[in-house]
Design a protein around this motif. Structure first.
Motif, PDB file in Angstrom:
ATOM      1  N   GLN A   1      20.270 -35.621  21.842  1.00 46.43           N
ATOM      2  CA  GLN A   1      19.563 -35.133  20.671  1.00 46.43           C
ATOM      3  C   GLN A   1      18.478 -34.140  21.074  1.00 46.43           C
ATOM      4  OE1 GLN A   1      18.031 -38.020  17.981  1.00 46.43           O
ATOM      5  NE2 GLN A   1      17.439 -36.432  16.540  1.00 46.43           N
ATOM      6  N   ARG A   2      17.780 -34.450  22.179  1.00 44.68           N
ATOM      7  CA  ARG A   2      16.717 -33.549  22.621  1.00 44.68           C
ATOM      8  C   ARG A   2      17.289 -32.173  22.951  1.00 44.68           C
ATOM      9  NH1 ARG A   2      14.272 -37.248  25.917  1.00 44.68           N
ATOM     10  NH2 ARG A   2      15.230 -36.307  27.738  1.00 44.68           N
TER      11      ARG A   2
ATOM     12  N   ALA B   1      22.271 -40.848  24.307  1.00 47.00           N
ATOM     13  CA  ALA B   1      22.199 -40.345  22.934  1.00 47.00           C
ATOM     14  C   ALA B   1      20.897 -39.610  22.667  1.00 47.00           C
ATOM     15  CB  ALA B   1      22.361 -41.497  21.956  1.00 47.00           C
ATOM     16  N   SER B   2      19.789 -40.165  23.147  1.00 47.26           N
ATOM     17  CA  SER B   2      18.524 -39.504  22.833  1.00 47.26           C
ATOM     18  C   SER B   2      18.361 -38.233  23.666  1.00 47.26           C
ATOM     19  CB  SER B   2      17.352 -40.461  23.045  1.00 47.26           C
ATOM     20  OG  SER B   2      17.178 -40.708  24.415  1.00 47.26           O
TER      21      SER B   2
ATOM     22  N   LEU C   1      21.556 -32.220  13.280  1.00 46.36           N
ATOM     23  CA  LEU C   1      21.004 -33.019  14.362  1.00 46.36           C
ATOM     24  C   LEU C   1      21.357 -34.470  14.069  1.00 46.36           C
ATOM     25  CD1 LEU C   1      17.560 -31.295  14.604  1.00 46.36           C
ATOM     26  CD2 LEU C   1      19.534 -30.995  16.071  1.00 46.36           C
ATOM     27  N   LEU C   2      21.449 -35.216  15.117  1.00 47.99           N
ATOM     28  CA  LEU C   2      21.817 -36.617  14.920  1.00 47.99           C
ATOM     29  C   LEU C   2      20.651 -37.360  14.298  1.00 47.99           C
ATOM     30  CD1 LEU C   2      23.524 -37.266  18.292  1.00 47.99           C
ATOM     31  CD2 LEU C   2      24.571 -36.822  16.096  1.00 47.99           C
ATOM     32  N   GLU C   3      20.947 -38.132  13.278  1.00 46.63           N
ATOM     33  CA  GLU C   3      19.882 -38.927  12.699  1.00 46.63           C
ATOM     34  C   GLU C   3      19.756 -40.237  13.463  1.00 46.63           C
ATOM     35  OE1 GLU C   3      20.213 -36.791   8.565  1.00 46.63           O
ATOM     36  OE2 GLU C   3      20.636 -38.935   8.498  1.00 46.63           O
ATOM     37  N   GLU C   4      20.894 -40.826  13.732  1.00 49.24           N
ATOM     38  CA  GLU C   4      20.924 -42.064  14.498  1.00 49.24           C
ATOM     39  C   GLU C   4      21.525 -41.756  15.856  1.00 49.24           C
ATOM     40  OE1 GLU C   4      19.122 -44.583  12.007  1.00 49.24           O
ATOM     41  OE2 GLU C   4      20.125 -45.285  13.810  1.00 49.24           O
ATOM     42  N   PRO C   5      20.749 -41.865  16.919  1.00 48.89           N
ATOM     43  CA  PRO C   5      21.311 -41.574  18.225  1.00 48.89           C
ATOM     44  C   PRO C   5      22.587 -42.370  18.507  1.00 48.89           C
ATOM     45  CG  PRO C   5      18.951 -41.886  18.384  1.00 48.89           C
ATOM     46  CD  PRO C   5      19.332 -42.190  16.967  1.00 48.89           C
TER      47      PRO C   5
ATOM     48  N   ARG D   1      20.037 -30.792  21.873  1.00 50.91           N
ATOM     49  CA  ARG D   1      20.521 -30.073  20.687  1.00 50.91           C
ATOM     50  C   ARG D   1      19.368 -29.516  19.880  1.00 50.91           C
ATOM     51  NH1 ARG D   1      25.043 -34.534  19.647  1.00 50.91           N
ATOM     52  NH2 ARG D   1      26.599 -33.612  21.024  1.00 50.91           N
ATOM     53  N   THR D   2      18.294 -30.286  19.781  1.00 50.93           N
ATOM     54  CA  THR D   2      17.128 -29.804  19.047  1.00 50.93           C
ATOM     55  C   THR D   2      16.569 -28.556  19.708  1.00 50.93           C
ATOM     56  OG1 THR D   2      16.641 -32.111  18.626  1.00 50.93           O
ATOM     57  CG2 THR D   2      14.934 -30.539  18.047  1.00 50.93           C
TER      58      THR D   2
ATOM     59  N   LEU E   1      27.180 -41.213  17.616  1.00 46.22           N
ATOM     60  CA  LEU E   1      27.587 -39.990  18.306  1.00 46.22           C
ATOM     61  C   LEU E   1      28.905 -39.463  17.766  1.00 46.22           C
ATOM     62  CD1 LEU E   1      26.784 -40.554  22.051  1.00 46.22           C
ATOM     63  CD2 LEU E   1      25.834 -38.879  20.492  1.00 46.22           C
TER      64      LEU E   1
END
Ligand SMILES: [Zn+2]
Ligand SMILES: [Zn+2]
Ligand SMILES: [Zn+2]
Ligand SMILES: [Zn+2]
Ligand SMILES: [Zn+2]
Ligand SMILES: [Zn+2]
Ligand SMILES: [Zn+2]
Length: 616
Positions: A591-592, A587-588, A143-147, A594-595, A150
């Protein structure tokens, strides 16, 4: 080159030409064909290579071909596919060459089409191999740590089950590593890194089986597999005598003059090289795969040569061939790789095993035991039973009862003539001879009653079933005759059937307005994960019907509840970026998504893990 001979083989002008350059000291024939420099290992190749038009037959698994070091990746892929074919069937030399030409063309076309798609697949594949993502398990999805950070590739659309050599090789290495670790837990430390792969190959690449055998009788297993058991005690080093040429040589690691495999049989370097080249060229036990069976030359010793021995002796090429032969054995004899029923490509089994897929080529998810659609947590027998019961439920009550009685009571001469052995570990179809109902399974050697499926009296330790001419018992295992035999409560079945049907009606579609390619790809992946999750949940309705333990059923219901809540998130996912929070960037959102996809896959795997044991 051992010989300077050059001969040319081709039947007609449009056949691929084969130019034989000669026999190399490393034991292979150097040839040129289809624009490639090839090394061919095998038995009696002089005749085949010299035969007019290449009509000579190469018997299956008697030859092994490798491309010269400067060949490209796609050429190597084509050659290894050819090797897979050569291992399976007898081919004429000219047929093999025609196949190679076609494989090379296919590889070229594939590359072109990949290039047209903007390297999309190539990128996705590289990162799949790089992150070690090959099992069907997304628990460790990065998972991305920093949005802001990318990645360039569409990670979300990486398919977990693959069909490419690198990943198979990585899978083999992982199996070897985990086996070495488990053996260490048992207190077994291997003499060298060569031991674990040789033991695994000996046990059909089944690490569980290998560990069981280690526990039962380590000395017997190592003798059988041809590996040294404990680190060999080295007597004080001094001059050694070669068992073949009787020359003395110093026992020193650098420079190496000779070695033993851990037994007390020492041979000088020259004699070793000569021996191994004979094996590679197709002497006793020869051919590329014969390298796997190269042994200590001492009569009756039986210790096997591993890849590090080839390296120690400076036989780099043979070490590579050995490794390839090992990989070939892993792919053809191991149980971690299965053939996809959709496209016939190989697919790696992951954490969802025995369910396999999705296949990288055709996206199919399938059961590696019955080759139908994937059906965890149901066993194959339960899945068959459930399908038969659903079919049965469509009929009217009276026919239902009639069909059950017809299939079920083997009364009189017009009853069914063959049935499956009721032992869930066996399931062999067995013909009923005339006379009584007492059956003796030829496969698992258990005894069973043809009518009620009561079984035992064999290796399993259950008591022997009754031995009768007429039996009016009802089968206690309702999966045995695929459900037709069940006289179970209809109400219970009806409850689970309607649950099954309501769960089948849910949609996994997500409505999203976005222009961004990455977001769309991530959404598509969430949809795929949701589909998989809903399928597991649906099969879970049937699983509950078969489960007898209330405790397990309760635990399962908790897992189902977690899954339902995850699926509810799909419905509440905003279709547009939020306007209130400026932080709701692409980016966020990515991330959502992918989570959520990773969580859905983890939860689907949790449901599947309730699958009951048994192979049928
Ligand atoms: Zn010697
Ligand atoms: Zn020996
Ligand atoms: Zn496929
Ligand atoms: Zn199955
Ligand atoms: Zn009898
Ligand atoms: Zn049986
Ligand atoms: Zn019976």
């Amino acid at each position: 080159m051992g010989q300077g001979a050059i001969s040319v083989t081709a039947a007609s002008s449009n056949e691929p030409q084969l130019v034989v350059k000669g026999l190399s000291e490393d034991g292979f024939w150097l040839v040129e064909a289809c624009g490639l420099e090839l090394h061919i290992y095998g038995d009696n190749l002089e005749e085949a290579l010299g035969s007019p038009g290449g009509k000579q037959l190469l018997p299956a698994s008697s030859v092994f071909i490798e491309a010269a070091d400067d060949a490209g990746e796609s050429a190597c892929g084509a050659v290894s596919e050819l090797n897979a074919l050569l291992a399976e069937r007898d081919l004429q030399l000219c047929e093999a060459l025609r196949l190679l030409r076609r494989l090379l063309q296919d590889a070229e076309e594939e590359q072109e089409s990949v290039a047209e798609e903007g390297d999309y697949h190539a990128d996705a594949h590289d990162s799949a191999a790089g992150s070690g993502y090959v099992s069907g398990d997304f628990q460790e999805a990065p998972l991305l740590e920093e949005p802001a950070d990318l990645p360039r590739v569409h990670e979300a659309s990486i398919r977990p089950a693959a069909g490419c050599e690198d990943e198979f090789e990585a899978a083999m290495e992982r199996l070897v590593a985990s086996f070495t670790e488990s053996a260490a837990d048992l207190g077994v430390v291997f003499e060298s890194r060569d031991v674990a792969p040789l033991v695994l190959r000996h046990c059909g690449w089944d690490d569980g089986e290998a560990l069981r055998k280690f526990q039962a009788d380590a000395a017997f297993l190592t003798r059988e597999a041809g590996v040294p058991l404990a680190p060999a005690r080295r007597p004080p080093s001094g001059p050694r005598k070669c068992g073949i040429c009787f020359d003395d040589f110093p026992d020193a690691a650098l420079p190496l003059h000779g070695l033993s495999l851990g037994c007390e049989h020492w041979f000088c370097k020259d004699c070793w090289c000569q021996q191994l080249n004979v094996v590679a060229r197709g002497g006793p036990g020869g051919g590329g795969s014969g390298l796997l069976d190269a042994r200590c030359p001492w009569p009756g010793c039986g210790l096997r040569v591993g890849s590090s021995t080839f390296r120690l002796l400076g036989l780099e090429k043979l070490a590579v061939s050995f490794w390839k032969a090992l990989l070939h054995s892993f792919l053809s004899e191991g149980s971690l790789v299965v053939e996809c029923p959709g496209c016939r490509k190989r697919v790696l089994l992951g954490a969802a095993k025995p369910d396999a897929g999705p296949c990288r080529q055709c996206s199919r998810r399938f059961c590696s035991l019955c080759f139908g659609e994937a059906h965890g947590p149901l066993t194959c027998a339960e899945h068959r039973t459930w399908a038969a019961m659903l079919e049965d439920a469509k009929q009217g009550a009276l026919q239902k009862l009639a069909s059950r009685f017809r299939c079920f009571f083997a009364l009189g001469e017009d009853g069914p003539a063959a049935r499956r052995c009721p032992n869930p570990q066996c399931g062999a179809m067995t013909q009923r001879a005339e006379g009584c109902l007492f059956m003796h399974c030829p496969r698992c050697t258990e005894m069973w009653c043809f009518n009620c499926g009561d079984w035992g009296g064999g290796p399993c330790g259950k008591p022997r079933p009754h031995h009768v001419f007429f039996c009016m018992e009802v089968p206690s295992d309702i999966t045995w005759l695929d459900g037709h035999s069940s006289l179970c409560e209809d109400a219970n079945f009806e409850f689970h059937r309607s649950l099954w049907e309501s769960r089948g009606a849910q949609s996994s579609e997500i409505k999203v307005e976005s222009e961004d390619e990455d977001v769309l790809a991530a959404v598509a992946d969430v949809e795929a994960a949701a589909k998989e999750a809903q399928q597991a949940l649906r099969l879970g309705a049937a699983w509950r019907f078969f489960e007898r333990s209330d405790d397990r059923r309760r635990l399962f219901e908790f897992a189902e509840g977690d899954m339902t809540r995850l699926l509810e998130q799909l419905a509440t996912m905003p279709s547009k970026p939020s306007t209130t929070f400026r932080a709701d960037s692409i980016a966020s959102r990515l991330q959502r998504h992918r989570t959520l996809a990773a969580a859905l896959r983890t939860q689907a795997q949790a449901l599947r893990s309730y699958r009951r044991m048994g192979t049928a």
